[in-house]
Design an enzyme around this catalytic site. Structure first.
Site: not given
Ligand code: BES
Ligand code: MN
Ligand code: ZN
Length: 497
Positions: A278, A352
């Protein structure tokens, strides 16, 4: 902090502050008039001068009011009477408490609103006040030399003789809810060097023990034995320094054969993005990426302490998503616990991967219904904004139950579709699926990914990436963790019992 309930008259109550709720355009014949008369018409003159508007959460403090035993009066606006609900009442109470608690060692008495609209009982109002007293006196800045909010030296909620019993029950309930929210908040607000999988698990076992709950912690070797290849891959970048944990907290308040609700939380204690790193601006708040796990813990503990007649198990999947020579890589093919193979196309779509294995573990541990909570996608924030939880489900009745509970709790949640064709976007040439779905509909493709791991059990996924963490302080709430959905989960459990 012990919150007292008293049937004293408001003008006799001794404290540093007396908090009184004032409706917009107050009815000068009701309880407000009695207060005004006792204060020699001060309140109506302030209303006339437009200093006291009664608009929601607008407040006015007055020193040395003749006729009251308290040192100061804090009049806080409740807004229009017919619009008053649990959420608005909470905003007003939080504003008042945050103001009082901004100085050290203050004592406070809260007079509940005289006339409550249908749908809010005296017990509900007392619960809101108690929750505000507990949540509003703690900030996100516990590591500052001079924190902005302080514990109150004493707190009392005033009730009429008729409503005393309801108010006492309400205060007891509101205090448990407030304490659970503060547990969730504290875990989220503390920095990632203090809250990592092992330390989170430690805090969880302490909190579970204090509430008399069974807590099981699975370490790296046990996760390997469970073949949790999806969750373990995420952890790989730092597992020699910060090994993963799976925490299971069990509460059996219902009959042995009653269904079990599983509350599953994403607990990425820091999300750097991994090799799909990020940029700094997006990484700054990524200590919040375990908010789902902190919410699952807070809610499970509150449900137990409230003694609700239900069976609830909280599951927290705890990992760091970091960068090292051991990090999982783009192109890796993972085998999840249930045998599904996953091509990794972005290491920042890690939540996830963690939930995949924890969900299938929850199913095999006997979950009859599932709710998961996760700071899962930026796409959900793009779709719904920063204040609304995204709701996704494979079962409309179950989704309706959760949406109804959110409404009762006064928390904003909105359902997004789960059409079959979204699942096509997860197809891979080399594995059963890939971990990202492409540019569009990212919150939904993430939910479609999770759906592969719940074995068709009734399941609701709550994407709390927006509402779980607030970037700034506001008068009615502290920035940082909001503990959103703790109250909704408690409502869900109440509705099952
Ligand atoms: N933890 C983030 C999601 C997030 C974003 C939480 C903003 C809180 C605030 C999650 O792991 C993530 O990075 N998601 C990616 C998914 C993408 C790579 C498919 C995202 O949303 O960009
Ligand atoms: Mn990520
Ligand atoms: Zn994440």
């Amino acid at each position: 902090m012990e919150i007292q309930v008293s049937t004293q008259a408001w003008h006799e109550a001794e404290a540093d502050w007396l908090v009184v709720g004032v409706p917009e355009s107050p009815d000068l014949s009701g309880g407000f008039a009695a207060l005004d008369a006792a204060l020699g018409g001060t309140l109506s003159r302030l209303v006339e001068a437009e200093d006291l508007t009664g608009k929601l959460a607008e407040s006015l403090s007055i020193l040395d009011v003749p006729g009251i035993a308290a040192g100061r009066l804090l009049a806080v606006g409740l807004g229009k009477n017919d619009e008053l609900n649990v959420e608005r009442c909470g905003k007003a109470m939080m504003t008042a408490v945050r103001k009082v608690a901004s100085k050290k060692n203050r004592s406070v008495v809260i007079a509940l609103p005289e006339s409550l609209p249908d749908g809010i009982s005296a017990g509900d109002a007392a619960a809101v006040a108690a929750r505000a007293l507990i949540v509003g006196s703690v900030g996100q800045d516990s590591l500052k030399a001079e924190p902005g909010h302080h514990p109150l030296s004493a707190a009392t909620v005033l009730a009429s003789t008729e409503s005393e019993a309801d108010a006492k029950a309400g205060v007891g309930k509101g205090a448990i809810i407030g304490e659970a929210m503060n547990l969730t908040r504290n875990l989220v607000d503390l920095p990632p060097e203090m809250i990592y999988p092992e330390s989170f698990a430690q805090r969880a076992s302490e909190a579970a023990a204090a509430a008399g709950l069974t807590c099981t912690v699975l370490g790296q070797a046990e996760l390997e034995a469970e073949k949790m290849g999806s969750m373990l891959a995420v952890s790989q970048g730092s597992d020699s320094e910060r090994a993963p944990r799976l925490v299971k907290v069990e509460y059996k308040g219902g009959a042995d054969d009653a269904p079990t609700l599983a509350i599953v939380g994403k607990g990425v204690t820091f999300d750097s993005g991994g090799l799909s790193l990020k940029p700094s601006d997006s990484m700054i708040t990524m200590k919040c990426d375990m908010a789902g796990a902190a919410t699952a813990l807070g809610a499970t503990i509150a449900i137990a302490r409230l003694g609700l007649p239900v069976n609830v198990t909280g599951y927290m999947g705890l990992v760091e998503n970091m960068v090292s020579g051991r990090s999982y890589k783009l192109g890796d093919i993972l085998t999840a616990r249930n045998g599904v193979t996953i091509e990794v196309q972005n290491t920042d779509a890690e939540g996830r991967l963690v939930l995949a294995d924890v969900l299938s573990y929850a199913v095999d541990s006997g979950a009859d219904r599932i709710i998961d909570l996760a700071t899962l996608t930026g796409a959900c924030v793009v779709a719904l904004g920063e204040e609304v939880t995204g709701v996704f489900s494979n079962n409309q009745d179950w989704a309706d139950a959760v949406l109804g509970a959110a409404k009762t709790a006064g928390e904003d949640a909105w359902q997004l579709p789960m059409f079959d064709h979204y699942a096509d976007l997860l197809k891979s040439d080399v594995a059963d699926c890939r971990n990202i779905g492409g540019r569009w509909g990212g919150a939904i493709t993430a939910a479609k990914f999770l759906e592969k791991f719940v074995s068709e059990k009734p399941w609701v996924h709550l994407d709390i990436a927006g509402p779980s963490f607030a970037s700034s302080n506001k008068s009615h709430r502290e920035g940082g963790s909001t503990a959103c959905m703790v109250r909704t989960l408690i409502e869900v459990a109440s509705s099952l019992g």
